[in-house]
Structures are given as structure tokens and as C-alpha cells.
Design a protein around this motif. Structure first.
Motif, PDB file in Angstrom:
ATOM      1  N   ASP A  22     -42.064  76.031  81.714  1.00 56.33           N
ATOM      2  CA  ASP A  22     -42.515  75.132  80.647  1.00 56.33           C
ATOM      3  C   ASP A  22     -43.677  74.228  81.068  1.00 56.33           C
ATOM      4  O   ASP A  22     -44.207  73.478  80.263  1.00 56.33           O
ATOM      5  N   ARG A  23     -44.019  74.258  82.354  1.00 53.39           N
ATOM      6  CA  ARG A  23     -45.096  73.367  82.811  1.00 53.39           C
ATOM      7  C   ARG A  23     -46.460  73.967  82.504  1.00 53.39           C
ATOM      8  O   ARG A  23     -46.648  75.159  82.517  1.00 53.39           O
ATOM      9  N   GLU A  74     -37.011  64.382  85.568  1.00 48.74           N
ATOM     10  CA  GLU A  74     -38.233  63.976  84.869  1.00 48.74           C
ATOM     11  C   GLU A  74     -38.471  64.871  83.658  1.00 48.74           C
ATOM     12  O   GLU A  74     -38.851  64.402  82.574  1.00 48.74           O
ATOM     13  N   TRP A  75     -38.223  66.175  83.800  1.00 48.43           N
ATOM     14  CA  TRP A  75     -38.384  67.141  82.709  1.00 48.43           C
ATOM     15  C   TRP A  75     -37.436  66.808  81.561  1.00 48.43           C
ATOM     16  O   TRP A  75     -37.826  66.826  80.389  1.00 48.43           O
ATOM     17  N   ARG A 134     -38.565  63.674  79.479  1.00 46.85           N
ATOM     18  CA  ARG A 134     -39.798  63.723  78.677  1.00 46.85           C
ATOM     19  C   ARG A 134     -39.482  63.958  77.206  1.00 46.85           C
ATOM     20  O   ARG A 134     -38.471  64.583  76.872  1.00 46.85           O
ATOM     21  N   PRO A 135     -40.318  63.470  76.296  1.00 52.25           N
ATOM     22  CA  PRO A 135     -40.078  63.633  74.855  1.00 52.25           C
ATOM     23  C   PRO A 135     -40.026  65.112  74.469  1.00 52.25           C
ATOM     24  O   PRO A 135     -40.758  65.937  75.027  1.00 52.25           O
ATOM     25  N   GLU A 136     -39.183  65.425  73.499  1.00 54.25           N
ATOM     26  CA  GLU A 136     -39.028  66.820  73.085  1.00 54.25           C
ATOM     27  C   GLU A 136     -40.309  67.377  72.501  1.00 54.25           C
ATOM     28  O   GLU A 136     -40.613  68.565  72.681  1.00 54.25           O
ATOM     29  N   GLU A 137     -41.097  66.532  71.824  1.00 56.49           N
ATOM     30  CA  GLU A 137     -42.351  67.045  71.251  1.00 56.49           C
ATOM     31  C   GLU A 137     -43.342  67.449  72.338  1.00 56.49           C
ATOM     32  O   GLU A 137     -44.291  68.200  72.081  1.00 56.49           O
ATOM     33  N   GLU A 138     -43.112  66.958  73.553  1.00 54.72           N
ATOM     34  CA  GLU A 138     -43.997  67.301  74.672  1.00 54.72           C
ATOM     35  C   GLU A 138     -43.541  68.564  75.398  1.00 54.72           C
ATOM     36  O   GLU A 138     -44.358  69.418  75.746  1.00 54.72           O
ATOM     37  N   VAL A 139     -42.218  68.713  75.612  1.00 53.53           N
ATOM     38  CA  VAL A 139     -41.703  69.860  76.374  1.00 53.53           C
ATOM     39  C   VAL A 139     -41.056  70.910  75.484  1.00 53.53           C
ATOM     40  O   VAL A 139     -40.730  72.003  75.948  1.00 53.53           O
ATOM     41  N   GLY A 140     -40.883  70.589  74.194  1.00 47.20           N
ATOM     42  CA  GLY A 140     -40.202  71.519  73.313  1.00 47.20           C
ATOM     43  C   GLY A 140     -38.694  71.388  73.453  1.00 47.20           C
ATOM     44  O   GLY A 140     -38.195  70.688  74.335  1.00 47.20           O
TER      45      GLY A 140
END
Length: 297
Positions: A296-297, A80-81, A84-90
Motif C-alpha cells: 500500500d505504500r 503508523e500505517w 493514518r486516515p483511511e482516505e489516505e491508505v484506503g
């Protein structure tokens, strides 16, 4: 000692062919090229002479049994990580490595429990298949004491020599360091009774087809020891000879250790090569990713 194939009809396993004419020289049988060196010839210490990947995986899985299930239960979180979009998780460094690991886990869950990078080392040693990111076949295995790093290096050495039929050497850097010091300080220590020079010690290690330098980070602080070992690696790099180093920490720790002899050499090229080595970390492959995803959460 030369050894031949046990089933060889020419030498009957002796590795040597004796001519009926006693005036003619003894010849080395061609079958010796198909026989991998034994543990003693490889220089393996008694503790590691039976090391192979099968035994290592079994030992490692037993050692990690208590935490294996909880780590495998986190695989959906990692998937799931990653999705997720890179702009959300970096940015996720080495994203492709995580994707490959998750793909491998779908077929064989044990890939997530084995040491990070050990599968690639095993593939290279047993099949020769691995793409080195920096060209030179250099491996760096790191982990704390009793983590199995030397055993894994010995297993890779055994597998590689058995596959290729070529030789190799396993060398303790701590012992080699002391021998180099004795070459300089023989009058004081009386240990160098064979009167070996530093050249005598280093030259036999320059050209073995595969060299394991165990406990690389435990070299002596004497700058001349570091210079001799750096020269050894320079030679093997120039000749493109595969090399495996083991240490307690990753190469970057050498830069951070105050007054470390390699740092004092100010050899930027050598340090860059060490940092570019293929890594094996003696922790379950999933653990660094679980830790990173959690942070990162």
C-alpha cells in the motif's frame, strides 16, 4: 480400552469396577469421564502422538528465529500505517484484527512470530474461549508441506480433549478416500477384505466430539468420495460438532482448482461454510500485514 484416574479409590485406575458377586456385570467407573483419551484412541499417527502446544511453539520459534527480529522491527511501521486516515491508505480489511495483534505484541512479542490465527486456535482448545464469526466451530489450517499444520492440528486435538475430557479423532483424508474407493472397487483392488461399506467408514466419524480431517484437499477425485465427505461435514454442521481441517491452501483454492470434486458437487452451502471457517495460516502472524502494508505504500 477404558482407562480411569490413577488415584481413583474405586477402580485403582482400571476404569472398571468388578463386583464381588461374579454374577453381576462389570461397571464402568465414573472417573473415566475425567480422563482424556490417549493418543492411540484419538487415532493420532506415530509422528504426532507427542504433539502439544508447548512443543509446537518451541519448534516453530526455532524455525522462524532467523527472520523474527526483522519482522518485529516493522511493528512501528504497522502502527503508523494503522493510524493514518483511511482516505489516505484506503480501507484496511480486518483492521480490528491488526489492532488486536499489535496490542498483544506490546505484552508478548512472540505473538507476532507465531502462525497467523494459531493463538486463537490455542485459546479455543485450551480454554474454550473464542467467538466464531459464522457460528459453527470449524477451523481451517493451511500451509505448505512441512509447515507444521498437521502437528498444530494434533496439538489442538490433544489440548481440547484434555480440557473437556471428551473424545476425538484424527483422520487422514487421503487414506479415508482410498478406503471409500476400495468399498466401491473391491473386486478390482482386493483391499477391502473386511467388506466395509461407505456407511461403515463414514458413520464412526459423524459424531466424535472433535474431528480432525488432515489433508482435506488431498481427497480422491472420484465424485462419490467427495459426496461421502461432504455428507460427513453436513452432519457435523447440523449437529454443531467442532471440526478441524488441514490443507495446503485456503478454502478459496478449491473453487479455483479445475475439476476439483468438491466444485463438481456444486454444493454452494458447503463451500460457503468452508470459506467461513476460522483460519490459521502457517506463516508468522506479522508477515501478511507487513506484506500488505508494503504493497500500500
Amino acid at each position: 480400552m477404558v482407562k480411569g484416574r490413577p488415584d481413583c479409590p474405586h477402580c485403582q485406575g482400571q476404569g472398571l469396577i468388578f463386583d464381588p458377586d461374579p454374577q453381576k456385570p462389570v461397571r464402568v467407573c465414573g472417573c473415566t469421564a475425567d480422563v482424556a483419551p490417549d493418543a492411540e484412541t484419538l487415532g493420532l499417527p506415530a509422528r504426532y502422538r507427542e504433539a502439544d502446544f508447548t512443543r509446537f511453539w518451541k519448534w516453530w520459534n526455532n524455525a522462524q528465529a532467523s527472520g523474527a527480529r526483522s519482522m518485529l522491527e516493522r511493528v512501528p511501521d504497522l502502527e503508523e500505517w494503522l493510524a493514518r486516515p483511511e482516505e489516505e491508505v484506503g480501507p484496511i480489511p480486518f483492521r480490528d484484527d491488526l489492532a488486536r495483534l499489535l496490542t498483544a505484541l506490546r505484552k508478548r512479542p512472540e505473538h507476532g512470530i507465531r502462525p497467523a490465527g494459531a493463538e486463537a486456535l490455542s485459546q479455543w482448545a485450551t480454554t474454550g474461549k473464542h467467538k466464531f464469526r459464522h457460528g459453527w466451530e470449524l477451523w481451517w489450517i493451511h500451509g505448505p508441506a512441512q509447515s507444521g499444520r498437521s502437528t498444530l492440528a494434533a496439538a489442538a486435538l490433544r489440548a481440547w480433549t484434555e480440557r473437556t475430557g471428551r473424545g476425538g479423532r484424527f483422520v487422514s483424508v487421503r487414506t479415508l478416500s482410498q478406503s471409500i474407493k476400495d468399498a466401491y472397487y473391491d473386486i478390482r483392488s482386493f483391499q477391502n477384505q473386511a467388506f466395509q461399506s461407505v456407511r461403515d467408514l463414514i458413520e464412526p466419524l459423524q459424531d466424535p466430539p472433535l474431528l480432525v480431517l488432515d489433508d482435506w484437499d488431498r481427497m480422491d477425485s472420484d465424485l462419490r468420495v467427495a459426496a461421502a465427505l461432504a455428507q460427513l461435514l453436513d452432519h457435523r454442521y447440523s449437529e454443531e460438532l467442532p471440526t478441524i481441517l488441514t490443507a495446503a491452501g485456503p478454502p478459496e483454492t478449491l473453487d479455483r482448482r479445475e475439476n476439483h470434486p468438491l466444485a463438481r458437487l456444486e454444493d454452494g452451502s458447503l463451500m460457503e461454510r468452508l470459506r467461513g471457517a476460522e483460519r490459521v495460516e502457517m506463516v508468522p502472524a506479522l508477515k501478511p500485514w507487513i506484506d500488505r502494508a508494503g504493497a500500500d505504500r
